[in-house]
Enzyme design. Sequence first.
Site, PDB file in Angstrom:
ATOM      1  N   TYR A   1      44.845  36.518  40.562  1.00 48.18           N
ATOM      2  CA  TYR A   1      45.264  35.299  41.244  1.00 48.18           C
ATOM      3  C   TYR A   1      44.650  34.088  40.596  1.00 48.18           C
ATOM      4  CZ  TYR A   1      40.760  34.939  43.743  1.00 48.18           C
ATOM      5  OH  TYR A   1      39.434  34.794  44.056  1.00 48.18           O
TER       6      TYR A   1
ATOM      7  N   ARG B   1      43.017  30.808  32.112  1.00 46.84           N
ATOM      8  CA  ARG B   1      42.318  31.938  32.748  1.00 46.84           C
ATOM      9  C   ARG B   1      43.309  32.942  33.319  1.00 46.84           C
ATOM     10  NH1 ARG B   1      38.064  30.517  37.206  1.00 46.84           N
ATOM     11  NH2 ARG B   1      39.983  30.160  38.371  1.00 46.84           N
TER      12      ARG B   1
ATOM     13  N   ARG C   1      53.204  55.106  44.579  1.00 43.28           N
ATOM     14  CA  ARG C   1      51.752  55.018  44.448  1.00 43.28           C
ATOM     15  C   ARG C   1      51.190  56.068  43.491  1.00 43.28           C
ATOM     16  NH1 ARG C   1      46.817  56.503  46.353  1.00 43.28           N
ATOM     17  NH2 ARG C   1      45.334  54.794  46.630  1.00 43.28           N
TER      18      ARG C   1
ATOM     19  N   HIS D   1      47.569  56.032  40.643  1.00 42.10           N
ATOM     20  CA  HIS D   1      46.551  55.144  40.092  1.00 42.10           C
ATOM     21  C   HIS D   1      46.941  54.623  38.711  1.00 42.10           C
ATOM     22  CE1 HIS D   1      44.377  56.817  43.420  1.00 42.10           C
ATOM     23  NE2 HIS D   1      43.295  56.124  43.150  1.00 42.10           N
TER      24      HIS D   1
ATOM     25  N   LYS E   1      39.895  37.505  37.328  1.00 38.21           N
ATOM     26  CA  LYS E   1      40.066  36.986  38.699  1.00 38.21           C
ATOM     27  C   LYS E   1      41.039  37.898  39.450  1.00 38.21           C
ATOM     28  CE  LYS E   1      40.618  32.484  41.005  1.00 38.21           C
ATOM     29  NZ  LYS E   1      39.405  32.460  41.817  1.00 38.21           N
TER      30      LYS E   1
ATOM     31  N   GLU F   1      26.524  34.235  41.251  1.00 34.75           N
ATOM     32  CA  GLU F   1      27.449  33.165  41.652  1.00 34.75           C
ATOM     33  C   GLU F   1      27.703  33.323  43.144  1.00 34.75           C
ATOM     34  OE1 GLU F   1      31.444  33.636  40.040  1.00 34.75           O
ATOM     35  OE2 GLU F   1      31.208  35.822  40.042  1.00 34.75           O
TER      36      GLU F   1
ATOM     37  N   LEU G   1      32.623  34.917  37.318  1.00 33.18           N
ATOM     38  CA  LEU G   1      33.898  34.280  36.982  1.00 33.18           C
ATOM     39  C   LEU G   1      33.616  33.014  36.172  1.00 33.18           C
ATOM     40  CD1 LEU G   1      36.978  34.572  37.601  1.00 33.18           C
ATOM     41  CD2 LEU G   1      36.636  32.732  39.243  1.00 33.18           C
TER      42      LEU G   1
END
Length: 287
Positions: free
Chosen positions: A33, A52, A100, A102, A149, A182, A207
């Site tokens: 995101y 990014r 589904r 992995h 992210k 962070e 990040l």
Amino acid sequence: MGRIAYVNGAFERHGDAVVHIEDRGYQLADAVYEVWALFDGKLADPEGHFARLERSLSELRIDMPMSRAALTVVLREAVRRNRVKEGLVYLQVSRGVAPRDHAFPTDPTPPSVVITVKGVDRAATEAKAAKGVSVITTQENRWGRCDIKTVGLLPNALAKQAAREKGAAEAWFVDELGFVTEGASSNAWIVDRDGTLRTRDTNANILRGVTRHTLLDLIRDQGLKVDERPFTPAEALAASEAFITGAGSLVLPVVAVDGKPVGDGKVGPVAKRLRSLYIERARATAI
Ligand code: PLP
């Protein structure tokens, strides 16, 4: 939350917008995101966030869902339809929908794209910044790729909840050596007694904050001293100021850590000035 969301090519009423139950973002947190601050309806720090996003996607081998130019058009259209001037735009890109498993889907699978827009009351956030906020510390327990992210934010969500339960606005993760990495949704900074700004270097598992990056440029333009070196919570308490940075918090003064005052426990001049300089630059360069 804004009234209109974008989901896979269509603008829909926020309450009706849905993703498939087998979306890999939903099932496996296989998604990344980005969040842009909005100033006067424009995207702040555009280059840093797009760069990014591309990096996060490439690290996970997810295709960019569309060109940067096309994505800019869609993000702006989402903002326009929500009639938000001051706020945040959220973009999520997952590996898409597949039964589904992995391992990655073997059939061609288009990434899923979701965009939402939220208004922010700048008067309220300025009042919060003028008072400063508290943070708590918590043990670092995240995976080793916090530079990507991803939406895998469970440790961040738990840390933030712990902060909220203690009346704090943010939680700082502390690594096994006792250094702050962070915040749960921000980068952490202090201003040493000699005026040197300190924030953790990005070789660490953190990040690479876009706000952090822009602020480093501003700090250097101002001729201030900066040291990309980790600090401990005790050093934060002994510092003259502390603050956090992020698309949501912008530059937000921190006046207490774990219930103890940072410096004199008041918002300091450096954080205050950097906040206004950052906002000025972000407004001027937003697209
Ligand atoms: N660190 C973490 C864990 C974050 O989630 C965020 C923002 O959401 C940041 C730092 C600040 O990054 P940026 O300045 O790019 O918003």
